[in-house]
Design a protein around this motif. Sequence first.
Motif, PDB file in Angstrom:
ATOM      1  N   THR A   1      -8.702  -3.934  12.902  1.00  0.00           N
ATOM      2  CA  THR A   1      -8.990  -4.119  11.721  1.00  0.00           C
ATOM      3  C   THR A   1      -8.285  -3.154  10.632  1.00  0.00           C
ATOM      4  OG1 THR A   1     -10.840  -2.586  12.084  1.00  0.00           O
ATOM      5  CG2 THR A   1     -11.356  -4.791  12.223  1.00  0.00           C
ATOM      6  N   ASP A   2      -7.783  -2.119  11.256  1.00  0.00           N
ATOM      7  CA  ASP A   2      -6.881  -1.136  10.430  1.00  0.00           C
ATOM      8  C   ASP A   2      -5.196  -1.409  10.466  1.00  0.00           C
ATOM      9  OD1 ASP A   2      -6.554  -0.528  13.123  1.00  0.00           O
ATOM     10  OD2 ASP A   2      -6.286   1.653  12.702  1.00  0.00           O
ATOM     11  N   VAL A   3      -4.690  -2.518  10.811  1.00  0.00           N
ATOM     12  CA  VAL A   3      -3.552  -2.903  10.637  1.00  0.00           C
ATOM     13  C   VAL A   3      -3.336  -3.949   9.483  1.00  0.00           C
ATOM     14  CG1 VAL A   3      -1.610  -4.380  11.899  1.00  0.00           C
ATOM     15  CG2 VAL A   3      -3.205  -2.858  13.038  1.00  0.00           C
ATOM     16  N   PRO A   4      -2.333  -3.670   8.627  1.00  0.00           N
ATOM     17  CA  PRO A   4      -2.193  -4.275   7.708  1.00  0.00           C
ATOM     18  C   PRO A   4      -1.628  -5.946   7.962  1.00  0.00           C
ATOM     19  CG  PRO A   4      -1.207  -2.474   7.224  1.00  0.00           C
ATOM     20  CD  PRO A   4      -1.649  -2.215   8.615  1.00  0.00           C
ATOM     21  N   ARG A   5      -2.347  -6.983   7.335  1.00  0.00           N
ATOM     22  CA  ARG A   5      -1.665  -8.239   7.514  1.00  0.00           C
ATOM     23  C   ARG A   5      -0.518  -8.787   6.595  1.00  0.00           C
ATOM     24  NH1 ARG A   5      -6.292  -7.457  10.042  1.00  0.00           N
ATOM     25  NH2 ARG A   5      -7.063  -8.672  11.627  1.00  0.00           N
ATOM     26  N   SER A   6      -0.465  -8.013   5.429  1.00  0.00           N
ATOM     27  CA  SER A   6       0.350  -8.318   4.546  1.00  0.00           C
ATOM     28  C   SER A   6       1.199  -7.107   4.046  1.00  0.00           C
ATOM     29  CB  SER A   6       0.112  -9.076   3.429  1.00  0.00           C
ATOM     30  OG  SER A   6       0.899  -9.322   2.266  1.00  0.00           O
ATOM     31  N   ILE A   7       2.280  -7.071   3.701  1.00  0.00           N
ATOM     32  CA  ILE A   7       3.147  -5.848   3.044  1.00  0.00           C
ATOM     33  C   ILE A   7       2.539  -5.753   1.719  1.00  0.00           C
ATOM     34  CG2 ILE A   7       4.975  -7.257   1.953  1.00  0.00           C
ATOM     35  CD1 ILE A   7       5.276  -3.857   3.306  1.00  0.00           C
ATOM     36  N   PHE A   8       1.968  -6.935   1.130  1.00  0.00           N
ATOM     37  CA  PHE A   8       1.269  -6.825  -0.260  1.00  0.00           C
ATOM     38  C   PHE A   8      -0.137  -6.068  -0.400  1.00  0.00           C
ATOM     39  CE2 PHE A   8       4.197 -10.178  -0.570  1.00  0.00           C
ATOM     40  CZ  PHE A   8       5.327  -9.733  -1.280  1.00  0.00           C
ATOM     41  N   GLU A   9      -0.658  -5.753   1.061  1.00  0.00           N
ATOM     42  CA  GLU A   9      -1.747  -4.651   0.845  1.00  0.00           C
ATOM     43  C   GLU A   9      -1.443  -3.327   0.786  1.00  0.00           C
ATOM     44  OE1 GLU A   9      -4.197  -4.835   4.486  1.00  0.00           O
ATOM     45  OE2 GLU A   9      -3.382  -6.918   4.840  1.00  0.00           O
ATOM     46  N   ILE A  10      -0.018  -3.084   0.558  1.00  0.00           N
ATOM     47  CA  ILE A  10       0.573  -1.554  -0.007  1.00  0.00           C
ATOM     48  C   ILE A  10       0.608  -1.453  -1.129  1.00  0.00           C
ATOM     49  CG2 ILE A  10       2.307  -0.035   1.149  1.00  0.00           C
ATOM     50  CD1 ILE A  10       0.347  -0.959   3.078  1.00  0.00           C
ATOM     51  N   SER A  11       0.261  -0.216  -1.629  1.00  0.00           N
ATOM     52  CA  SER A  11       0.523  -0.144  -3.167  1.00  0.00           C
ATOM     53  C   SER A  11       2.164   0.072  -3.392  1.00  0.00           C
ATOM     54  CB  SER A  11      -0.092   1.309  -3.447  1.00  0.00           C
ATOM     55  OG  SER A  11       0.201   1.796  -4.691  1.00  0.00           O
ATOM     56  N   GLY A  12       2.425  -0.708  -4.523  1.00  0.00           N
ATOM     57  CA  GLY A  12       3.723  -0.674  -5.008  1.00  0.00           C
ATOM     58  C   GLY A  12       4.707  -1.696  -4.301  1.00  0.00           C
ATOM     59  N   ALA A  13       4.094  -2.573  -3.326  1.00  0.00           N
ATOM     60  CA  ALA A  13       4.725  -3.380  -2.699  1.00  0.00           C
ATOM     61  C   ALA A  13       5.444  -4.829  -3.522  1.00  0.00           C
ATOM     62  CB  ALA A  13       4.207  -3.875  -1.460  1.00  0.00           C
ATOM     63  N   ARG A  14       4.771  -5.030  -4.672  1.00  0.00           N
ATOM     64  CA  ARG A  14       4.919  -6.176  -5.467  1.00  0.00           C
ATOM     65  C   ARG A  14       6.353  -5.838  -6.392  1.00  0.00           C
ATOM     66  NH1 ARG A  14       1.921 -10.319  -6.904  1.00  0.00           N
ATOM     67  NH2 ARG A  14       3.126 -10.652  -8.840  1.00  0.00           N
ATOM     68  N   ASP A  15       6.621  -4.565  -6.271  1.00  0.00           N
ATOM     69  CA  ASP A  15       8.009  -4.139  -6.979  1.00  0.00           C
ATOM     70  C   ASP A  15       9.120  -4.077  -5.959  1.00  0.00           C
ATOM     71  OD1 ASP A  15       6.383  -3.767  -9.367  1.00  0.00           O
ATOM     72  OD2 ASP A  15       5.709  -1.566  -8.434  1.00  0.00           O
ATOM     73  N   CYS A  16       9.027  -4.120  -4.692  1.00  0.00           N
ATOM     74  CA  CYS A  16      10.107  -4.019  -3.811  1.00  0.00           C
ATOM     75  C   CYS A  16      10.163  -4.907  -2.382  1.00  0.00           C
ATOM     76  CB  CYS A  16      10.259  -2.612  -3.469  1.00  0.00           C
ATOM     77  SG  CYS A  16       8.771  -1.973  -2.359  1.00  0.00           S
ATOM     78  N   ALA A  17       9.172  -5.977  -2.256  1.00  0.00           N
ATOM     79  CA  ALA A  17       9.004  -6.609  -0.892  1.00  0.00           C
ATOM     80  C   ALA A  17       9.281  -8.059  -1.262  1.00  0.00           C
ATOM     81  CB  ALA A  17       7.822  -6.091  -0.286  1.00  0.00           C
ATOM     82  N   ILE A  18       9.741  -8.642  -0.262  1.00  0.00           N
ATOM     83  CA  ILE A  18       9.595 -10.162   0.027  1.00  0.00           C
ATOM     84  C   ILE A  18       9.073 -10.465   1.290  1.00  0.00           C
ATOM     85  CG2 ILE A  18      10.910 -12.450   0.555  1.00  0.00           C
ATOM     86  CD1 ILE A  18      12.943 -11.047  -1.364  1.00  0.00           C
ATOM     87  N   GLU A  19       7.952 -11.271   1.374  1.00  0.00           N
ATOM     88  CA  GLU A  19       7.189 -11.562   2.659  1.00  0.00           C
ATOM     89  C   GLU A  19       7.727 -13.089   3.150  1.00  0.00           C
ATOM     90  OE1 GLU A  19       3.536  -9.758   3.753  1.00  0.00           O
ATOM     91  OE2 GLU A  19       2.629 -11.793   3.484  1.00  0.00           O
TER      92      GLU A  19
END
Length: 406
Positions: free
Chosen positions: A225-243
Amino acid sequence: MAFINDNYQKLPGNYLFSEIAKRVAKFQSENPNAKIIRLGIGDVTQPLPQVCVDAMKKAVDEMSNAATFRGYGPEQGYAFLREKIADYNYKRRGIDINADEIFISDGSKCDCGNIQEIFSLNSKIAIADPVYPVYLDTNVMAGRTGSLKADGHFEGVVYLPCNAENNFSPSIPNEHVDLIYLCSPNNPTGTTLSREALQNWVDYAKDNNAVILYDAAYAAYITETDVPRSIFEISGARDCAIELRSFSKTAGFTGTRCGYVVIPNELTGSNSAGDKIPLKNLWLRRQTTKFNGTAYIVQRGAEAIYSEEGQAQVHELINYYMENAKIIREGLKKVNLTAYGGVNAPYIWLQTPDKMSSWNFFDKLLTEANVVGTPGAGFGPCGEGYFRLTAFGNRENTIEAMNRIS
């Protein structure tokens, strides 16, 4: 004179899985009675969920009627599928992703290879080692690297070693890079990146105006349950990530082909004049030029998993493969082989015995146990001394393979 792209000649002679197929075919021809069990290539063996089959049959019937026939579809994908993805995979998990930020494709492998086209050839890339070969090979083909060195690394690439000593979690580089390839759950190691590790990568990318290319093709296999399933769960990822995600392993679409890319509206790159250009617009331009869209029939099949019945059937499929992973992990433990992964991913990454090379271990398993796996060296120099087994076989063969290895 038709000149070739010389960058292709920088690549090793054979793609990893082509070399495996070549060796297996040679052994089979010399030993026609051998029953070979294949736990190498990550191809699924169980049939499609019934809801997908039913939806595709219905879509075929639509195509036979002039009133419901579909021709060219939208290159970005039909809204009915993009809206379901945004709802089920993101909004219901508290993640801010909208349907207009999702691009449907014919599979994650294609997306992983094609996404680099929208970036400058001067971009410096960072990749984990070991790594899924497509990330590196397509950048070599594009001319973004130098030549292959004697140590197995390409010039001009920043390698991020992943091994047991660092828990297979790549460290932030000491130099500037522009594009960062991350994969979690990871192929080939079967391990995952923690929330803290991903936050460090997002912070680095924002500080360096870099872009993270985040391959989450196996997100549906995460059990902890503690493992992120998406990079967009991480603060600031919308500014620097493509999934990048896929239906191949989630719903058995390896032969049906469907995946998708998520590019946030605010994610930008810089042109040579220093202007900020939305990357979403560049990917849309690339797709409208080179891609006519995923088949309507296939998209209806993919949409079908986003129903109560569809979710239940997908979970049953994933649980089947993860039980195979448990069988493999426990079987390796019984014969004192150290293994990783198989908890949040359908891959098991084991250390070869007695410091045997990974290709020698491949040959040993093939000739003595008639079991096929994947040599770790094929995923990069840091993969030497390791070996990958997949949980995508059927139950009978998985049990038999472990008995033979024992």
